[in-house]
Design an enzyme around this catalytic site. Structure first.
Site, short mmCIF file in Angstrom:
data_model
loop_
_atom_site.label_atom_id
_atom_site.label_comp_id
_atom_site.label_asym_id
_atom_site.label_seq_id
_atom_site.Cartn_x
_atom_site.Cartn_y
_atom_site.Cartn_z
N LYS A 176 39.67 51.60 59.91
CA LYS A 176 39.85 50.49 60.85
C LYS A 176 40.75 50.95 62.00
O LYS A 176 41.97 51.07 61.85
CB LYS A 176 40.49 49.28 60.17
CG LYS A 176 40.42 48.06 61.09
CD LYS A 176 41.48 47.04 60.82
CE LYS A 176 42.62 47.02 61.80
NZ LYS A 176 42.34 46.93 63.21
N GLU A 251 53.20 54.74 57.11
CA GLU A 251 53.96 55.40 58.18
C GLU A 251 54.37 54.31 59.14
O GLU A 251 53.51 53.73 59.83
CB GLU A 251 53.09 56.44 58.88
CG GLU A 251 52.77 57.66 58.05
CD GLU A 251 54.01 58.41 57.61
OE1 GLU A 251 55.07 58.28 58.25
OE2 GLU A 251 53.93 59.10 56.59
N CYS A 285 56.66 56.37 67.29
CA CYS A 285 57.51 56.10 66.13
C CYS A 285 58.61 57.14 66.05
O CYS A 285 59.66 56.89 65.51
CB CYS A 285 56.67 56.10 64.87
SG CYS A 285 55.64 57.56 64.75
N GLU A 384 63.56 49.37 66.95
CA GLU A 384 62.60 50.24 67.62
C GLU A 384 62.10 49.51 68.87
O GLU A 384 61.54 48.42 68.77
CB GLU A 384 61.43 50.49 66.66
CG GLU A 384 60.39 51.40 67.25
CD GLU A 384 59.31 51.72 66.22
OE1 GLU A 384 58.71 50.79 65.68
OE2 GLU A 384 59.07 52.91 65.99
#
Ligand code: NAD
Length: 480
Positions: A176, A251, A285, A384
């Site tokens: 996906k 992750e 990331c 983040e």
């Protein structure tokens, strides 16, 4: 592109989905394509096809699987330019960055082709036992049908890091892609469709997280979900997977540091700070968005960093001298501007950037942004941001720098800059991060692992660990 692209590939066939999603070029804000996307029914059909194909594919030899992986790598190499163009126009990243992505995809498929070819010799390896009465052998078997869910920031790369080891292990796959960036993956899927992979081994269902990702994570027949994305969605994926005791590899986010030690080469430190903060417009990331500088160097470093950051050419991804492109979409653009505003309200000092470039009327562009005096309890320091925003702070001792870097819920990567290699290595060893670079840009090799400590990850991708994530261990013990 005017026609609606089929975004569902099941059992070796392209199919129309149940809905149409618009794909936007973030540098122009205009429509790039329309993609026909799937829903829960398409997921069920894709898992049906993958389950049927598993019987044959799981019994293929590693050598056979390796040959097919090499064909996919070769197809990506032949279509390098097309893949780069799709990636830049869909993601907003400069063309040279898209080239790095495609090269990584090729390298990853080639690496796992070799890994697959080596599997046959290691299968059924005898296990030494402390008894003559029994003998034992070890098998590594594919874990089954796996669901791969990927985000928009390095879409093709993230896909390759999951898909290549899953196929190498002998798993059948339902992929996906992100609903925001499906175009390069659709092209990769066409390459895979032409590679000769048996029907049903690779299936793709484009669509939203709720319509496609959630049912994939819930399907009882899916043995494993490998997910890359936000922590919030990672939690939801784990919760759904828990209902059928599915394995998960996650992750997730990061809040990583770059440490500039007292003996660092300042020009190198500035280059690495800009690379770690502004590559992919900071939507990484692995962004080293906390920059920790020895206090003896801080003034000079900030002067040079500001000059370099202000000189970065922010432009259309296809402009010849572009250094930084656009953010992914309006929502992300507004989110990052919101963080920038909140940082000022929280008392941080804006050194440069913080707004869109004056010469760009359209597109989701934000100038490279640097803050100093960022409060340790602020969102800017702890969360983040996923945009081109660096927070710089000085330190007195290496131990203080290590403590500042480790004081985070995340632990994905870190960078260390320093001339004395022994000191730099000592600092690297003390950092809670899955990958540390010393005096190096964020180079990634398929041979080294990707993933981190704490809330950044569960498991590791790449290297033998990436393969093991898709394997079951089986021992057979018999009486002699
Ligand atoms: P996201 O979590 O919003 O989406 C990731 C994927 O999950 C997309 O394909 C999305 O459609 C799907 N999804 C959404 N809701 C779902 C649900 N309920 N169930 C199943 N699937 C669902 O993340 P994003 O905005 O696409 O990407 C940015 C995030 O990804 C950042 O937080 C970043 O740190 C993270 N990221 C991590 C790594 C890493 O290697 N650690 C790499 C790249 C990106």
């Amino acid at each position: 592109m005017n026609a609606v692209l089929n975004g569902v590939y099941i059992d070796g066939e392209w199919r129309a989905g149940h809905d149409v999603l618009e794909v936007i070029n973030p540098a122009t804000e205009s429509r790039l394509a329309q993609v026909s996307v799937g829903d829960m029914a398409a997921v069920t059909q894709a898992v049906d096809a993958a389950s049927r194909a598993f019987a044959g594919w799981s019994k293929s030899t590693g050598r056979e699987r390796g040959a097919l992986l090499r064909k996919i790598a070769q197809g990506a190499r032949e279509q390098r330019e097309a893949l780069m163009h799709l990636q830049s126009s869909n993601n907003g990243k400069p063309l040279f960055e898209a080239g790095i992505d495609v090269d990584d995809v090729i390298a990853t498929f080639e690496y796992y082709a070799g890994v697959a070819e080596d599997l046959d010799a290691g299968q059924d390896r005898p296990v030494a036992l402390p008894s003559d009465e029994f003998s034992a052998r070890l098998r590594r078997e594919p874990c089954g049908v796996v669901g791969l869910i990927v985000p928009w920031n390095f879409p093709m790369v993230t896909t390759a890091w999951k898909l290549a080891p899953a196929l190498a292990a002998g798993c059948c796959v339902v992929l996906k892609p992100s609903e925001v960036t499906p175009l390069a993956e659709l092209q990769l899927a066409r390459i895979i469709a032409e590679s000769g992979l048996p029907a049903g081994v690779f299936n793709l269902v484009c669509g939203t997280g709720l319509a496609v990702g959630a049912p994939l994570a819930a399907d009882r027949r899916v043995a494993k979900i490998s997910f890359t994305g936000s922590n919030a969605v990672g939690v939801q994926v784990m919760q759904r997977a828990a209902e059928t005791i599915k394995g998960v590899s996650l992750e997730l986010g990061g809040k990583s540091s770059l440490l500039v030690l007292a003996d660092a080469d300042l020009d190198l430190a500035v280059e690495l700070a800009c690379g770690g903060g502004f590559f992919n417009a900071g939507q990484m990331c692995s962004a080293t968005s906390r920059v920790l500088v020895a206090d003896t160097l801080a003034d000079e470093f900030l002067q040079r960093l500001r000059a370099r950051a202000e000189g970065i050419r922010v432009a259309d991804p296809f402009a010849e001298d572009v250094e930084m492109g656009a953010l992914i979409n309006r929502a992300q653009y507004q989110r990052v501007l919101g963080h920038i505003q909140r940082g000022i309200e929280d008392g941080a000092r804006l050194l440069c950037g913080g707004e869109r470039p004056a010469d760009l009327a359209r597109g989701y562009f934000i100038r490279p942004t640097v803050y100093t005096a960022v409060p340790l309890d602020s969102a800017l320091w702890n969360e983040e941001i996923f945009g081109p925003v660096l927070c710089v702070r000085s330190f007195a001792t290496d131990d203080e720098a290590i403590a500042l870097a480790n004081d985070s819920d995340f632990g994905l990567v870190a960078s260390v800059v320093g001339t004395d290699v022994e000191s730099a290595e000592r600092v690297a060893n003390a950092l809670q991060a899955g990958l540390v670079w010393i005096n190096a840009p964020q180079v990634i090799f398929p041979q080294t692992a990707w993933g981190g400590y704490k809330q950044s990850s569960i498991g590791r991708e790449l290297g033998p660990w990436g393969l093991a994530a898709f394997q079951e261990i089986k021992h057979v013990i018999r009486s002699n």
